[in-house]
Scaffold this motif. Structure first.
Motif, PDB file in Angstrom:
ATOM      1  N   PRO A 129       0.812  -1.233   0.000  1.00 36.02           N
ATOM      2  CA  PRO A 129       0.000   0.000   0.000  1.00 36.02           C
ATOM      3  C   PRO A 129       0.842   1.278   0.000  1.00 36.02           C
ATOM      4  CG  PRO A 129      -0.883  -1.578   1.574  1.00 36.02           C
ATOM      5  CD  PRO A 129       0.439  -2.124   1.100  1.00 36.02           C
ATOM      6  N   MET A 130       1.957   1.265   0.705  1.00 38.57           N
ATOM      7  CA  MET A 130       2.830   2.443   0.736  1.00 38.57           C
ATOM      8  C   MET A 130       3.459   2.679  -0.637  1.00 38.57           C
ATOM      9  SD  MET A 130       3.973   4.898   2.361  1.00 38.57           S
ATOM     10  CE  MET A 130       5.288   6.062   2.385  1.00 38.57           C
ATOM     11  N   VAL A 131       3.912   1.624  -1.279  1.00 36.65           N
ATOM     12  CA  VAL A 131       4.516   1.750  -2.604  1.00 36.65           C
ATOM     13  C   VAL A 131       3.483   2.250  -3.608  1.00 36.65           C
ATOM     14  CG1 VAL A 131       5.566   0.460  -4.515  1.00 36.65           C
ATOM     15  CG2 VAL A 131       6.338   0.068  -2.180  1.00 36.65           C
ATOM     16  N   ILE A 132       2.272   1.740  -3.538  1.00 32.45           N
ATOM     17  CA  ILE A 132       1.204   2.198  -4.437  1.00 32.45           C
ATOM     18  C   ILE A 132       0.938   3.684  -4.217  1.00 32.45           C
ATOM     19  CG2 ILE A 132      -1.275   2.012  -4.928  1.00 32.45           C
ATOM     20  CD1 ILE A 132      -0.940  -1.034  -4.487  1.00 32.45           C
ATOM     21  N   SER A 133       0.891   4.115  -2.968  1.00 36.48           N
ATOM     22  CA  SER A 133       0.683   5.538  -2.666  1.00 36.48           C
ATOM     23  C   SER A 133       1.810   6.395  -3.223  1.00 36.48           C
ATOM     24  CB  SER A 133       0.574   5.754  -1.154  1.00 36.48           C
ATOM     25  OG  SER A 133      -0.572   5.129  -0.655  1.00 36.48           O
ATOM     26  N   GLN A 193       1.464   6.703  -7.008  1.00 40.67           N
ATOM     27  CA  GLN A 193       0.404   7.657  -7.340  1.00 40.67           C
ATOM     28  C   GLN A 193       0.870   9.088  -7.118  1.00 40.67           C
ATOM     29  OE1 GLN A 193      -2.555   5.978  -4.744  1.00 40.67           O
ATOM     30  NE2 GLN A 193      -3.516   4.832  -6.403  1.00 40.67           N
ATOM     31  N   LEU A 194       1.599   9.324  -6.053  1.00 38.17           N
ATOM     32  CA  LEU A 194       2.149  10.652  -5.773  1.00 38.17           C
ATOM     33  C   LEU A 194       3.130  11.071  -6.863  1.00 38.17           C
ATOM     34  CD1 LEU A 194       2.480  13.038  -3.743  1.00 38.17           C
ATOM     35  CD2 LEU A 194       4.385  11.743  -2.786  1.00 38.17           C
ATOM     36  N   PHE A 212       6.501  12.783 -12.495  1.00 40.94           N
ATOM     37  CA  PHE A 212       7.841  12.210 -12.579  1.00 40.94           C
ATOM     38  C   PHE A 212       7.860  11.224 -13.734  1.00 40.94           C
ATOM     39  CE2 PHE A 212       9.619  12.569  -7.980  1.00 40.94           C
ATOM     40  CZ  PHE A 212       9.246  13.875  -7.931  1.00 40.94           C
ATOM     41  N   ASP A 213       9.008  11.118 -14.416  1.00 41.73           N
ATOM     42  CA  ASP A 213       9.090  10.122 -15.474  1.00 41.73           C
ATOM     43  C   ASP A 213       9.300   8.736 -14.856  1.00 41.73           C
ATOM     44  OD1 ASP A 213      11.866   9.679 -14.999  1.00 41.73           O
ATOM     45  OD2 ASP A 213      12.379  11.313 -16.345  1.00 41.73           O
ATOM     46  N   GLU A 214       9.069   7.720 -15.660  1.00 35.78           N
ATOM     47  CA  GLU A 214       9.108   6.350 -15.147  1.00 35.78           C
ATOM     48  C   GLU A 214      10.484   5.966 -14.608  1.00 35.78           C
ATOM     49  OE1 GLU A 214       7.942   2.112 -16.992  1.00 35.78           O
ATOM     50  OE2 GLU A 214       6.450   3.691 -17.168  1.00 35.78           O
ATOM     51  N   ALA A 215      11.545   6.428 -15.235  1.00 33.69           N
ATOM     52  CA  ALA A 215      12.897   6.103 -14.761  1.00 33.69           C
ATOM     53  C   ALA A 215      13.139   6.677 -13.365  1.00 33.69           C
ATOM     54  CB  ALA A 215      13.938   6.632 -15.740  1.00 33.69           C
ATOM     55  N   THR A 216      12.685   7.885 -13.127  1.00 31.84           N
ATOM     56  CA  THR A 216      12.848   8.508 -11.811  1.00 31.84           C
ATOM     57  C   THR A 216      12.038   7.757 -10.764  1.00 31.84           C
ATOM     58  OG1 THR A 216      13.172  10.658 -12.859  1.00 31.84           O
ATOM     59  CG2 THR A 216      12.624  10.664 -10.514  1.00 31.84           C
ATOM     60  N   ILE A 217      10.825   7.375 -11.114  1.00 32.29           N
ATOM     61  CA  ILE A 217       9.982   6.619 -10.185  1.00 32.29           C
ATOM     62  C   ILE A 217      10.668   5.305  -9.822  1.00 32.29           C
ATOM     63  CG2 ILE A 217       7.788   5.395  -9.914  1.00 32.29           C
ATOM     64  CD1 ILE A 217       6.530   7.532 -11.763  1.00 32.29           C
ATOM     65  N   LEU A 259       8.558  -4.279  -8.644  1.00 31.56           N
ATOM     66  CA  LEU A 259       8.362  -2.826  -8.640  1.00 31.56           C
ATOM     67  C   LEU A 259       7.950  -2.331 -10.018  1.00 31.56           C
ATOM     68  CD1 LEU A 259      11.343  -1.741  -6.385  1.00 31.56           C
ATOM     69  CD2 LEU A 259       8.910  -1.609  -5.816  1.00 31.56           C
ATOM     70  N   LYS A 260       8.579  -2.857 -11.048  1.00 34.62           N
ATOM     71  CA  LYS A 260       8.242  -2.480 -12.422  1.00 34.62           C
ATOM     72  C   LYS A 260       6.783  -2.841 -12.720  1.00 34.62           C
ATOM     73  CE  LYS A 260       9.307  -1.328 -16.724  1.00 34.62           C
ATOM     74  NZ  LYS A 260       8.764  -0.035 -17.044  1.00 34.62           N
ATOM     75  N   PHE A 261       6.351  -4.012 -12.266  1.00 33.01           N
ATOM     76  CA  PHE A 261       4.961  -4.436 -12.440  1.00 33.01           C
ATOM     77  C   PHE A 261       4.020  -3.445 -11.784  1.00 33.01           C
ATOM     78  CE2 PHE A 261       1.285  -6.605 -10.586  1.00 33.01           C
ATOM     79  CZ  PHE A 261       0.660  -7.066 -11.735  1.00 33.01           C
ATOM     80  N   LEU A 262       4.318  -3.016 -10.566  1.00 31.07           N
ATOM     81  CA  LEU A 262       3.460  -2.055  -9.863  1.00 31.07           C
ATOM     82  C   LEU A 262       3.429  -0.715 -10.598  1.00 31.07           C
ATOM     83  CD1 LEU A 262       4.343  -2.822  -6.149  1.00 31.07           C
ATOM     84  CD2 LEU A 262       2.137  -3.174  -7.255  1.00 31.07           C
ATOM     85  N   VAL A 263       4.580  -0.234 -11.025  1.00 34.80           N
ATOM     86  CA  VAL A 263       4.648   1.033 -11.750  1.00 34.80           C
ATOM     87  C   VAL A 263       3.840   0.943 -13.044  1.00 34.80           C
ATOM     88  CG1 VAL A 263       6.177   2.627 -12.988  1.00 34.80           C
ATOM     89  CG2 VAL A 263       6.828   1.797 -10.734  1.00 34.80           C
TER      90      VAL A 263
END
Length: 57
Positions: free
Chosen positions: A13-17, A20-21, A27-32, A49-53
């Motif tokens: 849940p924290m990673v998802i938040s 979203q932030l 932010f671009d995907e590489a930065t995220i 992590l890539k799957f979640l992003v």
């Protein structure tokens, strides 16, 4: 990749938040990915992590 492992991870849940932030801040995907890997590499693999992003647009 085990989707159930991601669902059952207490940090999901924290990673998802955070994703979203970062998306709202445009932010671009590489930065995220860099931010998430730096902070959560002990809890998630890079592929997880890539799957979640990719799942959160």
């Amino acid at each position: 990749m085990d989707i159930d492992k991601i669902k059952n991870n207490k940090r999901t849940p924290m990673v998802i938040s955070l994703i979203q932030l970062y998306r709202r801040a445009e932010f671009d995907e590489a930065t995220i990915m860099t931010q998430l890997v730096d902070g959560y590499s002990r809890s998630f693999s890079r592929d997880e992590l890539k799957f979640l992003v990719d799942s959160i647009k």
